[in-house]
Design a protein around this motif. Sequence first.
Motif, PDB file in Angstrom:
ATOM      1  N   VAL A   1       0.853  -1.170   0.000  1.00 39.87           N
ATOM      2  CA  VAL A   1       0.000   0.000   0.000  1.00 39.87           C
ATOM      3  C   VAL A   1       0.895   1.228   0.000  1.00 39.87           C
ATOM      4  O   VAL A   1       1.862   1.305   0.747  1.00 39.87           O
ATOM      5  N   GLY A   2       0.575   2.162  -0.868  1.00 41.01           N
ATOM      6  CA  GLY A   2       1.347   3.406  -0.900  1.00 41.01           C
ATOM      7  C   GLY A   2       1.335   4.011  -2.275  1.00 41.01           C
ATOM      8  O   GLY A   2       0.875   3.407  -3.251  1.00 41.01           O
ATOM      9  N   SER A   3       1.874   5.204  -2.362  1.00 45.41           N
ATOM     10  CA  SER A   3       1.880   5.905  -3.647  1.00 45.41           C
ATOM     11  C   SER A   3       3.013   5.449  -4.548  1.00 45.41           C
ATOM     12  O   SER A   3       2.993   5.712  -5.743  1.00 45.41           O
TER      13      SER A   3
ATOM     14  N   ASP B   1       8.114   0.961  -6.524  1.00 47.66           N
ATOM     15  CA  ASP B   1       9.435   1.018  -5.905  1.00 47.66           C
ATOM     16  C   ASP B   1       9.627  -0.126  -4.904  1.00 47.66           C
ATOM     17  O   ASP B   1      10.726  -0.621  -4.720  1.00 47.66           O
ATOM     18  N   LEU B   2       8.551  -0.532  -4.271  1.00 42.98           N
ATOM     19  CA  LEU B   2       8.632  -1.578  -3.263  1.00 42.98           C
ATOM     20  C   LEU B   2       8.784  -2.962  -3.865  1.00 42.98           C
ATOM     21  O   LEU B   2       9.521  -3.792  -3.356  1.00 42.98           O
TER      22      LEU B   2
END
Length: 108
Positions: free
Chosen positions: A93-95, A99-100
Amino acid sequence: ALEILALELRRLQETVVSAAELKDAREYVLGSQALWFESVVNQMNWVGESLLAGRSIADPEESRRRVEGVTAAQIRELACELFQPERMGAAAVGSRVSDLVGGLRLGK
């Protein structure tokens, strides 16, 4: 963080853990289990989970013996069986999710 996780999972598939690492893991599991069993609530959960699953009540001493009997080869074998990309999933979860998960590759 996911890249480090993937490297460690791959290491478990490709090499057997060292005797020292296996000893440390056993001590951790057995120590955690001993502390866990100090609680009456946890003891009742142990019994209840066995009964709800339709199994006989597992003997904590038998559990300890089984942990002590685990070999490095068994850990590698299980890692090869379980840590397959088609058997795994992840959620982020994230913007900047790309990248993750961009560097996460488990296949050989």
